[in-house]
Write an enzyme that holds these catalytic residues in place. Structure first.
Site: not given
Lengths: 308, 292, 492
Positions: C195, C247-249, C252, C269, C303, C400
């Protein structure tokens, strides 16, 4: 801008404070300059700037007055079939040819530069180098291109190299002094940077990469390193030092990449033959062909441009 | 007739043997359901204290030379060998035959020796020098994850514990271990062995108590880097995995038969390692091809 | 101290670069793109499409299928079928050849990919052309070669594929991240449902065309465009064996929670706030380049961006001066111009986020510096931004930002900077600049980060494992270590 320092005030640079150089980082930076795409109006402007920055050069044992005369004519009349082109900045010859060249260019605006100091090796006593320089100036040279003593430099006798440059500068007086580092013999970029500092602090008006007799010569990596040194020197002293890459720049493309580098490292103030020169023998014709290509859209042939 | 001196089973935190700060206990039973000892029923605060100890010493433990760690861990085997009778008697008390108990202790000693040998050998197996397509030297090396929370196997008292702690500390991690709730005796005795074998205090911390009660504390603790679950309770594992997202703990569960020869594996050491990749320019290789 | 203004030398005139736009004439975008499921382009089950726009000028590029849970289910079924019937039983060397072939076709169409990536993502054509696309191709080449050599990567083990893997990728390196995910998954014998991010779906769909052209068996790779709900459906699908997410934490963490209690393998990641540390003995001019490359590469949508700069006090003034000079030469603007250094911010949403942080930074008392640079009237742009006078505790130094925004702090000692660098929930990357080798190894071994760039920054290579410590995620992508997330190992 401050006036150039008097000889008595020349100070040996603090070599421990100069930045060290990471060669791979320099390679990457240089690669970025080479990705700049110079087109249309900016290309036309660049090509004319390049022509006007050339020190048209002949430095051969077999040089004759006739050869020098022809080159001087070319310097003033790059391509008369196409009016409105600038002349080159200077012609660059051996001391023995200075008088011939001076007589040819007269007050055309094209300067006469003479190599000196036992060019290209520099392997002669200081007294002879001084004499060599004095002779060239007496013959009418507007600019002196000296070589540093690379052997002394590589053996760590930096003060000797410094003093020698300072002595030549004293002989030069108002005649502009270009100091050739012969970077191909200095081996590392750190050495190039160090030699640049010594030359600038010793009174150089220009620093120059190479004699053209040693390969590699004016790589962009070396020129970049020297431009960085000029920038730092300007920051410290307010004095603008000129830069002359010489040897190996034979295409319009490479010369434009050099201009990009000057613009992005030093700024537009250096984009004049007062502060930037190309030492080259065959660059002019390639630039001329590009000028015509840019204007007409038609790719050119070397047969239509005089080889002098 | 001489009255036997009974052993008080305490916790092992930071090289000390405190009681649980909660003052609670639970009875450890043998197979017949008789009480064989009163065990500390560790609290959340005990977990916290153990993690503080583990964190404090982790850097120093991880930075010891691999050879030195190997020597220290081999020393655990020596100490355990010397106290084999005590372990056998505890194992027997917890309900297995003397023969089985002897086998388990033998295996435990051998397993420690096995892992001691790995200290300075696993790194090259799982590291790499990477031939990147530019002028750089590039290598990937292993580093400990940090503090690892361990939930011991419920099915074996000594070998289950050894098999979990060793691969974790061999790799330079420190750990907080929750011993088997039903078979806790050897855990505390093992702590005494560890404490007398040059392992710095805090590298191994051992708690006794109920996994169900402490799972959430372990999993959500922000200063635990990884969890090692060796039980078979899927619901508990799921809880650990869910709450581990507080700080993205790495969670590993294994279904090894710890009591067999196959219950040891260098890949477990590797699981509790981070991979660090380092780049540095090289002159005159690849892209940097011009010379002066 | 010299006067800062250059004297006007005789004949010196301004020389600017004329526009040098990359031609788009060889790119024919379709009006509408469907989902790629079971080897065919199929309409989304909802019948809905969404627009993907060019962030450089806010113009619509194309419509893209709005995939939902039903489409994900179809894709997973197609992937399962392909896994069972074809891919898991195909000889490894044949598997390899398909991946090689895909990589080759991508190379042949590299220029098209680069232009579309630039249009869709706002990244500069220079980076798309010189970095994203070649790296994506190289990644597939690299992993193609692993397919029939897996036993060598895992000593004393037999290697099995996992089954169907769900892969969710971000918008900052759309094609490159697709390649990072697809390469190792295919090489190890898995089938895929991918995706792409909703703001950058086009190159993944071009990749679908390439995959079709390559003759890869139907269903081995399925690409479903859509939003977060499609991603969630993929994560929660019971017949998916592994989730790989970049993607984003925050997302995640949700994924880690969502797969708890299942047997799904996960690699994440995630975000970062990486330190770039300049010691006083560094090669200063190259370090300045490294700072610029560290934070302004891809508009800072990276990132592992070196977003926290630490300068040792003796060189603070010098580096800051040179950095300001340097960013004055950065060209911000139309990403399609071959001379543009900093392109468009990927989306309105992201631009708003960046602006929010700029506001916060100023409010926190940090001093903001931006070079004078004209920005295009339309499109989403943010000039390179420096913040000095930043405290370790300030929000802009902790969170971030994912934009071209650099916070600058100073330090005096090695221990101090290591402590500050590690003082973050993240642990993705770090930069160290010093000419002293032992210092590099001391600092690098104490930094809790997965990638250390010593005297360089933001370098990537298929052979080099990439991934983070702590809340930057787990698992590695790239290199021999990038295989492990896609296999199960069995004792011999």
């Amino acid at each position: 801008m401050k006036l150039k320092k008097e000889k008595s005030k020349l100070v040996f640079p603090d070599l421990s404070s100069i930045p060290c150089i990471d060669k791979v980082g320099v390679e990457e930076r240089v690669a970025r300059f080479q990705t700049r795409s110079i087109k249309d109006a900016s290309k036309e402007q660049a090509l004319r700037m390049v022509l006007n920055m050339i020190d048209l050069t002949t430095l051969e044992g077999k040089d004759t007055p006739q050869k020098v005369k022809q080159m001087c004519y070319k310097a003033m009349h790059l391509h008369d079939a196409h009016p409105g082109l600038p002349s080159v900045a200077a012609v660059c010859v051996y001391p023995s040819m200075v008088a011939v060249a001076k007589k040819e260019v007269q007050d055309s605006g094209v300067k006469v530069a003479s190599v000196s100091t036992a060019f290209p090796s520099g392997q002669a006593p200081l007294s002879i180098k001084l004499e060599d320089t004095k002779f060239a100036i007496d013959e009418g040279a507007d600019e002196i291109d000296m070589v540093i003593s690379r052997g002394k430099f590589l053996s760590g006798e930096y003060q000797y190299v410094f003093d020698e440059i300072a002595a030549i500068k004293e002989v030069c007086g108002k005649v502009r002094l270009k100091v050739i580092l012969e970077t191909g013999e200095l081996i590392t970029l750190d050495n190039v940077r160090k030699a640049s500092e010594i030359a600038m602090y010793a009174g150089a008006d220009f620093i120059k990469t190479s004699t053209g007799k040693i390969q590699p010569a004016a790589t962009m990596q070396v020129t970049y390193t020297m431009l960085c040194a000029i920038k730092d020197y300007y920051h410290k002293t307010g004095i603008m030092i000129g830069m002359k890459p010489a040897g190996g720049i034979s295409t319009a493309k490479l010369s434009i990449h050099n201009l990009v580098m000057v613009k992005e490292v030093l700024g537009s103030a250096w984009l004049t033959n007062e502060y930037f020169r190309f030492g080259a023998s065959s660059l002019a014709n390639d630039v001329l062909m590009q000028v015509l290509k840019t204007e007409t859209g038609i790719y050119q042939s070397a047969d239509y441009f005089s080889i002098d | 007739m001489r009255l036997e001196i009974l052993k008080t089973y305490k916790l092992f935190i930071g090289g000390q043997f405190p009681r649980t700060e909660s003052g609670r206990y639970y009875p450890a039973l043998n197979k017949k359901g008789e009480v064989i000892a009163n065990m500390c029923l560790s609290s959340r605060k005990d977990v916290k204290n153990a993690v503080v100890s583990a964190r404090k010493v982790q850097l120093a433990w991880g930075e010891k030379t691999a050879f030195n760690r190997s020597q220290i861990i081999y020393r655990i085997a020596e100490m355990l060998e010397g106290r084999r009778d005590q372990f056998i008697s505890e194992l027997v008390k917890q309900g297995i035959s003397k023969n089985k108990a002897e086998e388990e202790v033998n295996l435990a000693v051998d397993r420690i020796v096995y892992y001691a040998g790995w200290c300075d050998k696993f790194a090259p197996i799982f590291s790499s020098v990477n031939p990147v397509a530019s002028s750089h030297f590039n290598f990937s090396a292993l580093e400990p994850m940090g503090v690892v929370g361990i939930f011991a196997s419920e099915t074996s008292s000594l070998i289950g514990l050894i098999s979990l702690i060793l691969p974790v500390i061999v790799g330079g991690n420190t750990c907080v271990v929750l011993a088997s709730e039903s078979l806790p005796l050897c855990a505390v005795t093992l702590a005494e062995v560890i404490n007398t074998s040059d392992v710095p205090g805090g590298v191994v911390n051992i708690l006794t108590g109920k996994a169900g009660e402490l799972a959430s504390t372990f999993a959500s603790h922000m200063d635990i880097n990884a969890l090692f679950y060796a039980g078979s309770d899927e619901a508990l594992l799921s809880e650990l995995q869910q709450k581990a997202n507080s700080n993205l703990k790495r969670v590993y569960s294994y279904t090894y038969d710890w009591g067999s020869e196959k219950g040891q594996d260098v890949y477990i050491i590797n699981d509790f390692q981070e991979v660090k990749t380092t780049w540095h320019p090289i002159e005159n290789v690849g892209g940097a091809s011009s010379n002066y | 101290m010299a006067e800062k203004k250059h004297k006007t030398a005789k004949g010196a005139i301004e020389w600017d670069y004329s526009p040098a736009l990359e031609s788009t004439s060889h790119v024919q975008l379709k009006d509408r793109y469907d989902l790629f499921i079971g080897g065919k382009f199929v309409k989304p089950s909802s019948g809905l499409y969404f627009d993907t726009i060019n962030p450089a000028n806010e113009e619509k590029l194309a419509e893209v299928g709005h995939g939902n849970a039903a489409d994900i289910d179809k894709a997973v079924k197609a992937a399962r079928k392909a896994y069972n019937e074809v891919w898991s039983i195909m000889p490894a060397k044949e598997r390899a050849k398909y991946i090689f072939r895909i990589a080759r076709i991508m190379q042949e169409r590299a220029r098209e990919f680069a232009v579309v990536e630039t249009l869709d993502a706002g990244k500069t054509i220079r980076e798309a052309r010189d970095i994203d696309i070649p790296l994506a191709c190289n990644h597939l080449f690299y992993y193609a070669g692993w397919a029939d050599k897996l036993e060598y990567a895992f000593p004393n083990r037999s290697v099995r594929s996992l089954g169907v893997v769900g892969q969710i990728i971000p918008w900052n390196f759309p094609l490159l991240m697709a390649a990072w995910k697809i390469g190792p998954a295919l090489a190890t014998g898995n089938t895929i449902v991918l995706k792409p991010a909703e703001s950058t779906p086009l190159t993944a769909l071009l990749l679908a065309e390439v995959i079709k052209e390559s003759g890869l068996p139907e269903g081995v790779v399925n690409i479903v465009t859509g939003f977060g709900d499609a991603g969630a459906a993929l994560v929660n699908h019971p017949d998916v064996n592994k989730i790989a997410f970049t993607g984003s934490t925050n997302v995640g963490k949700l994924i880690q929670q969502a797969v708890a209690g299942t047997k799904k393998k996960v690699t994440l990641e995630l975000g970062g706030k990486s330190a770039n540390i300049i010691f006083q003995d560094a090669a200063i001019d190259q370090a300045v380049e490294g700072i610029v490359n560290g934070i302004f590469f891809n508009q800072g949508h990276v990132c592992c961006a070196g977003s926290r700069l630490f300068l040792q006090e003796p060189v603070y003034e010098e580096v800051l001066r040179k950095l300001k000079d340097r960013i004055q030469t950065l060209i911000v603007g139309n990403p399609l111009d071959k001379n543009t250094d900093v392109g468009a911010i990927n989306s309105k949403e992201q631009l708003d986020t960046i602006h929010k942080y700029l506001k916060i930074g100023k409010k926190e008392g940090a001093e903001m510096y931006q070079p004078e640079c004209p920005l295009p009237a339309k499109g989403y742009y943010c000039p390179p931004t420096l913040f000095t006078n930043v405290a370790q505790s300030s929000i802009i130094a902790q969170e971030e930002i994912f934009g071209p925004v650099l916070t600058i702090q100073t330090f005096r000692t090695v221990d101090e900077v290591i402590q500050k660098a590690n003082n973050s929930p993240y642990g993705l990357a770090a930069g160290i600049w010093t000419e002293k080798g032992s210092q590099i190894f001391n600092v690098s071994s104490r930094l809790r980060a997965g990638v250390i760039w010593a005297n360089t920054y933001n370098k990537f290579d298929p052979t080099s494992p990439f991934g983070g410590y702590k809340e930057s995620g787990f698992g590695r992508e790239g290199g021999i270590h990038g295989l492990a997330p896609y296999v199960k190992l069995e004792a011999l």
